[in-house]
Motif scaffolding. Structure first.
Motif, PDB file in Angstrom:
ATOM      1  N   VAL A 103       0.829  -1.212   0.000  1.00 62.08           N
ATOM      2  CA  VAL A 103       0.000   0.000   0.000  1.00 62.08           C
ATOM      3  C   VAL A 103       0.863   1.261   0.000  1.00 62.08           C
ATOM      4  O   VAL A 103       0.637   2.167  -0.810  1.00 62.08           O
ATOM      5  CB  VAL A 103      -0.973  -0.009   1.200  1.00 62.08           C
ATOM      6  CG1 VAL A 103      -1.714   1.339   1.290  1.00 62.08           C
ATOM      7  CG2 VAL A 103      -1.982  -1.150   1.060  1.00 62.08           C
ATOM      8  N   PRO A 104       1.864   1.380   0.889  1.00 62.10           N
ATOM      9  CA  PRO A 104       2.704   2.582   0.834  1.00 62.10           C
ATOM     10  C   PRO A 104       3.398   2.762  -0.524  1.00 62.10           C
ATOM     11  O   PRO A 104       3.543   3.888  -0.995  1.00 62.10           O
ATOM     12  CB  PRO A 104       3.725   2.347   1.950  1.00 62.10           C
ATOM     13  CG  PRO A 104       3.016   1.472   2.919  1.00 62.10           C
ATOM     14  CD  PRO A 104       2.189   0.556   2.074  1.00 62.10           C
ATOM     15  N   ALA A 105       3.852   1.665  -1.148  1.00 60.84           N
ATOM     16  CA  ALA A 105       4.516   1.791  -2.446  1.00 60.84           C
ATOM     17  C   ALA A 105       3.576   2.374  -3.485  1.00 60.84           C
ATOM     18  O   ALA A 105       3.972   3.245  -4.290  1.00 60.84           O
ATOM     19  CB  ALA A 105       5.024   0.426  -2.898  1.00 60.84           C
ATOM     20  N   VAL A 106       2.318   1.923  -3.488  1.00 61.37           N
ATOM     21  CA  VAL A 106       1.357   2.440  -4.468  1.00 61.37           C
ATOM     22  C   VAL A 106       1.054   3.905  -4.156  1.00 61.37           C
ATOM     23  O   VAL A 106       0.966   4.748  -5.064  1.00 61.37           O
ATOM     24  CB  VAL A 106       0.066   1.599  -4.456  1.00 61.37           C
ATOM     25  CG1 VAL A 106      -1.006   2.244  -5.330  1.00 61.37           C
ATOM     26  CG2 VAL A 106       0.358   0.182  -4.924  1.00 61.37           C
ATOM     27  N   LYS A 107       0.914   4.229  -2.882  1.00 61.25           N
ATOM     28  CA  LYS A 107       0.617   5.622  -2.504  1.00 61.25           C
ATOM     29  C   LYS A 107       1.734   6.561  -2.947  1.00 61.25           C
ATOM     30  O   LYS A 107       1.496   7.627  -3.510  1.00 61.25           O
ATOM     31  CB  LYS A 107       0.421   5.725  -0.988  1.00 61.25           C
ATOM     32  CG  LYS A 107      -0.948   5.309  -0.487  1.00 61.25           C
ATOM     33  CD  LYS A 107      -1.079   5.669   0.992  1.00 61.25           C
ATOM     34  CE  LYS A 107      -2.487   5.450   1.484  1.00 61.25           C
ATOM     35  NZ  LYS A 107      -2.660   5.899   2.878  1.00 61.25           N
ATOM     36  N   VAL A 108       2.977   6.145  -2.692  1.00 56.12           N
ATOM     37  CA  VAL A 108       4.101   6.998  -3.062  1.00 56.12           C
ATOM     38  C   VAL A 108       4.190   7.141  -4.574  1.00 56.12           C
ATOM     39  O   VAL A 108       4.426   8.243  -5.096  1.00 56.12           O
ATOM     40  CB  VAL A 108       5.415   6.433  -2.484  1.00 56.12           C
ATOM     41  CG1 VAL A 108       6.623   7.202  -3.026  1.00 56.12           C
ATOM     42  CG2 VAL A 108       5.392   6.498  -0.957  1.00 56.12           C
ATOM     43  N   ALA A 109       3.968   6.056  -5.287  1.00 54.64           N
ATOM     44  CA  ALA A 109       4.026   6.113  -6.753  1.00 54.64           C
ATOM     45  C   ALA A 109       2.958   7.039  -7.302  1.00 54.64           C
ATOM     46  O   ALA A 109       3.206   7.812  -8.246  1.00 54.64           O
ATOM     47  CB  ALA A 109       3.858   4.709  -7.330  1.00 54.64           C
ATOM     48  N   GLU A 110       1.751   6.972  -6.730  1.00 61.05           N
ATOM     49  CA  GLU A 110       0.685   7.868  -7.171  1.00 61.05           C
ATOM     50  C   GLU A 110       1.035   9.318  -6.859  1.00 61.05           C
ATOM     51  O   GLU A 110       0.760  10.224  -7.651  1.00 61.05           O
ATOM     52  CB  GLU A 110      -0.626   7.490  -6.476  1.00 61.05           C
ATOM     53  CG  GLU A 110      -1.287   6.254  -7.030  1.00 61.05           C
ATOM     54  CD  GLU A 110      -1.922   6.525  -8.388  1.00 61.05           C
ATOM     55  OE1 GLU A 110      -2.653   7.503  -8.525  1.00 61.05           O
ATOM     56  OE2 GLU A 110      -1.647   5.744  -9.324  1.00 61.05           O
ATOM     57  N   ALA A 111       1.662   9.534  -5.710  1.00 60.13           N
ATOM     58  CA  ALA A 111       1.961  10.891  -5.288  1.00 60.13           C
ATOM     59  C   ALA A 111       3.054  11.532  -6.145  1.00 60.13           C
ATOM     60  O   ALA A 111       2.930  12.686  -6.562  1.00 60.13           O
ATOM     61  CB  ALA A 111       2.360  10.905  -3.812  1.00 60.13           C
ATOM     62  N   VAL A 112       4.139  10.792  -6.389  1.00 55.61           N
ATOM     63  CA  VAL A 112       5.232  11.375  -7.171  1.00 55.61           C
ATOM     64  C   VAL A 112       4.932  11.339  -8.666  1.00 55.61           C
ATOM     65  O   VAL A 112       5.627  11.992  -9.461  1.00 55.61           O
ATOM     66  CB  VAL A 112       6.566  10.655  -6.893  1.00 55.61           C
ATOM     67  CG1 VAL A 112       6.914  10.735  -5.418  1.00 55.61           C
ATOM     68  CG2 VAL A 112       6.524   9.209  -7.354  1.00 55.61           C
TER      69      VAL A 112
END
Length: 743
Positions: free
Chosen positions: A503-512
């Motif tokens: 979940v954090p990996a997807v969140k960070v990818a969406e954010a950047v």
């Protein structure tokens, strides 16, 4: 004697009778009676008169006359036909004789050249194409070679005129006794006839006539009555044109002896690492023994079988007086063995890969003899092969068809070892390190965090691990879940990567920005069509092991891309200057040096306390990342020390799911075993990493950003995303502000 009047009297001879008078006188004389003891001759019976039993009458005389007529007729036909055949044969022999070139032009008849591959220390480790090194004079080979070949292939070589009727008759008898046709099996060919066959009876290869070179060679080896006749005529023409030694030199150059070696000089270098002039009886016998079946008896395939065959040749040499009993016993007691280069037989996958990186006209289709200087380290290659073999033997169930691949390279992309599958002694096999494109799983996540770190955030920046869903246009709702199915609340980036949280990996990818992640991965060398949706962050895209290892090398070297390479230099044999130089190495900078050093620290925590703990190397610092794809169809472990980057992939060729295997399991153990062997004896060197400070923890907290309204679900209840102090929201706001946009 006195005389009247003082005159000497005239002397006169008696008158001779004429022939007629003598006959008349003889007729008048009475006939003398025959001696009493002599039998009176019986009057002869007339040839044509009388009754049966005479020579000229009756059935016996008739049969005699008929038999004599038939014999005379056959004899007349035989000598006329013999003369005719002899004239035709003489014309045919003279025709082939007139077509034969000088013997030196027949020494090298290859249509392709050879490729010799040298490792990083300029030692030979592999050969491709038709390896060849010419013998121009018979004294350039040891007498042990010449005698072994003659003893094995044609003991009457120096006594016949090109063909051996006795040998042909013996071969036909053996074939028939073994239940084969007269021309199947043993051929009874002399060495001269075998040489004629190697020359394809003087018919050169023509690409316009033959579909492939293999079809041409198959035609050369056909055995028919007409072809055997032509072969015999060609052999006799060769005997007229060349000396016995010249014929033998042609044969010694053209014979195929397995392992891509064409000719005895090339085979001597290939198997023993010495010139053919230095071969002892055991070595010469082993090479001569290969003539029967080069692939079957090649010592690189089965050394014991090759030695057994050589023992038979040694016996033939002794029986024919070429060696003494002492030499025979010594050869049996000390059989030929392979050189270290031939014995190792490593680097087959690497050799094939390097061949593919060069232009075909100088590698696979070369008509020249080429030398390739490569980056391979044979010690590291052996370590990688041994690690895979030992772990698989200890940990895999018997009969398992699971495969694995390994790539080892330096930080500049110079490949030091490559294993493309469990079967390591190969040539032309499917290379899973370079050809298999597989989903990368969580081994892709370092590129997501590289994008965040390059934007200025530190390993201690935080992100919330919580139930999370995204509406993907055209695909519907996408809800990533962690492997453990648990959520951990607010976590730092270093912990998110260490525990491989999805979940954090997807969140960070969406954010950047997915495009930003995609660009960084591509710039690091993952040269494939990358996924466009949020699953990109979890490794839904495909890549090869050599590409992924090269991308990790970019992280190790401070953020510069590398292009994995194995070729240092390409030269035509005998030339002093190279035709090609190194193609690969350092490329452009992808992320900042500080971001790369932070990322190395984060990846070191994966091994120290995260999902990759089975890869620990004791006191030697190491960093890496595990990766497991959906349904465990692929398992990865890629990591590095300060000295080398090593990637390991494991899976089935048909995409069958692995049972009980994740990237932190067997792949990590193979990686650990390989790296321990690779670094044996090397000094411990620290990783180029930067540790975050307390100040980083304070500044990592970002102001709340309320602009994103993506939905999230927990236990079926829809909630708002929690964005307080959320790195993903902060970075997204920064990116949107950068481009002057907002939601």
């Amino acid at each position: 004697m006195g005389s009247k009047g003082g005159k000497r009297p005239v002397l006169r001879a008696d008158k001779r009778q004429t022939t007629a008078k003598r006959r008349e006188k003889a007729a008048k004389a009475p006939a003398k009676s025959a001696p009493a003891n002599k039998r009176k001759a019986s009057p002869r019976t007339s040839r044509r008169g009388g009754s049966g039993g005479g020579r000229g009458r009756g059935p016996i005389a008739w049969i005699r006359r008929l038999f004599g007529f038939i014999v005379g007729l056959l004899w007349s036909l035989t000598w006329r036909v013999s003369v005719g055949v002899g004239l035709v044969l003489a014309v045919a022999v003279l025709y082939f004789y007139s077509q034969l070139p000088p013997a030196t032009e027949l020494i090298d008849g290859r249509t392709r050249g050879s490729v010799t591959l040298l490792d990083r220390d300029n030692q030979v480790f592999a050969w491709r194409g038709e390896q060849f090194d010419s013998i121009t004079e018979i004294h350039q080979v040891s007498d042990n070679v010449k005698n072994a070949v003659v003893a094995t292939e044609d003991r009457r070589f120096y006594r016949h005129f090109g063909i051996s009727p006795r040998g042909v008759a013996s071969a036909v008898k053996i074939n028939l006794s073994e239940g084969r046709s007269a021309l199947s099996g043993h051929g009874g060919s002399t060495l001269t006839q075998q040489t004629a066959k190697l020359l394809c009876l003087g018919v050169p290869y023509d690409s316009d006539t033959w579909e492939t070179e293999a079809a041409y060679e198959d035609d050369c080896r056909r055995t028919t009555i007409w072809r055997k006749v032509k072969e015999a005529i060609f052999a006799m023409a060769m005997e007229l044109k060349y000396t016995k030694d010249e014929i033998l030199v042609i044969y010694l150059n053209r014979a195929y002896l397995g392992a891509s070696a064409r000719g005895f000089e090339a085979a001597s270098q290939r198997y023993f690492g010495i010139p053919a002039a230095q071969l002892n009886p055991a070595q010469g016998a082993m090479l001569a023994g290969l003539l029967k079946a080069p692939t079957r008896y090649a010592p690189t395939s089965n050394l014991a079988r090759a030695q057994d065959r050589a023992d038979t040749v040694i016996k033939l040499m002794y029986d024919q007086g070429y060696i003494t009993a002492a030499e025979r016993d010594d050869a049996w007691a000390h059989p030929a063995t392979l050189s270290e280069a031939a014995k190792s037989n490593t680097g087959g996958y690497f050799a094939d890969w390097v061949m593919d990186t060069g232009p075909n006209f100088l590698t696979r289709d070369t008509t020249e003899d080429v030398i390739l200087y490569t980056t391979l380290d044979q010690r590291i290659q052996a370590a990688a092969e041994g690690a895979m073999r030992d772990v698989f033997e200890a940990k895999l169930k018997e009969g398992s068809e699971a495969q694995a691949a390994i790539v080892v390279m330096s930080a500049d992309g110079a490949v030091r070892a490559m294993v493309g599958g469990r079967e390591t002694q190969v040539s032309g096999a499917f290379n899973r390190a370079t050809m298999a494109r597989r989903q990368t799983g969580s081994s892709f996540k370092p590129f997501v965090y590289a994008a965040a770190l390059d934007l200025g955030y530190t390993p201690l920046a935080t992100v919330v691990d919580e139930p999370y869903c995204i509406d993907v246009p055209g695909s519907g709702e996408y809800c990533p879940k962690n492997y453990s199915r648990n959520f951990h609340g607010r976590v730092t980036l270093v912990d998110a990567l260490k525990d491989s949280l999805n979940v954090p990996a997807v969140k960070v990818a969406e954010a950047v920005g997915l495009e930003n992640v995609r660009k960084i991965a591509s710039d690091f060398g993952i040269d494939n069509e990358l996924a466009v949706g949020p699953a990109l962050a979890l490794g839904a895209s495909e890549s090869t092991l050599v590409e992924m290892s090269g991308a990790y090398a970019g992280i190790l070297n401070g953020g510069r891309s590398v292009h994995p390479y194995g070729l240092r230099e390409l030269r035509i044999q005998g030339d002093d200057s190279p035709l090609m130089g190194q193609e690969g190495g350092f490329g452009e900078r992808v992320i900042s040096d500080q971001a790369a050093r932070y990322l190395v620290y984060m990846m070191s925590q994966v091994i120290d306390a995260g999902t990759g703990q089975r890869a620990k190397l004791g006191d030697r610092p190491a960093a890496g990342k595990t990766g497991t794809t959906q349904a465990a169809r692929d398992a990865w472990f890629i990591g590095f020390t300060a000295d080398y980057v090593t990637g390991v992939w494991m899976g089935y060729d048909d995409n069958t799911p692995l049972t009980g295997v994740t990237g932190g399991g067997l792949p990590a153990e193979i990686w650990q075993e390989a790296m321990l062997r690779i670094h044996d004896g090397l000094p411990v060197t620290q990783l180029p990493m930067a540790l975050p400070s307390a100040a980083d923890l304070q500044t990592a907290e970002a102001p709340r950003y309320e602009g994103n309204t993506n939905s999230a679900r927990s236990n079926g209840t829809e909630q708002r995303r929690r964005g307080s102090d959320n790195l993903a929201e902060r970075v997204l706001q920064d990116v949107l502000n950068l481009f002057g946009r907002g939601n």
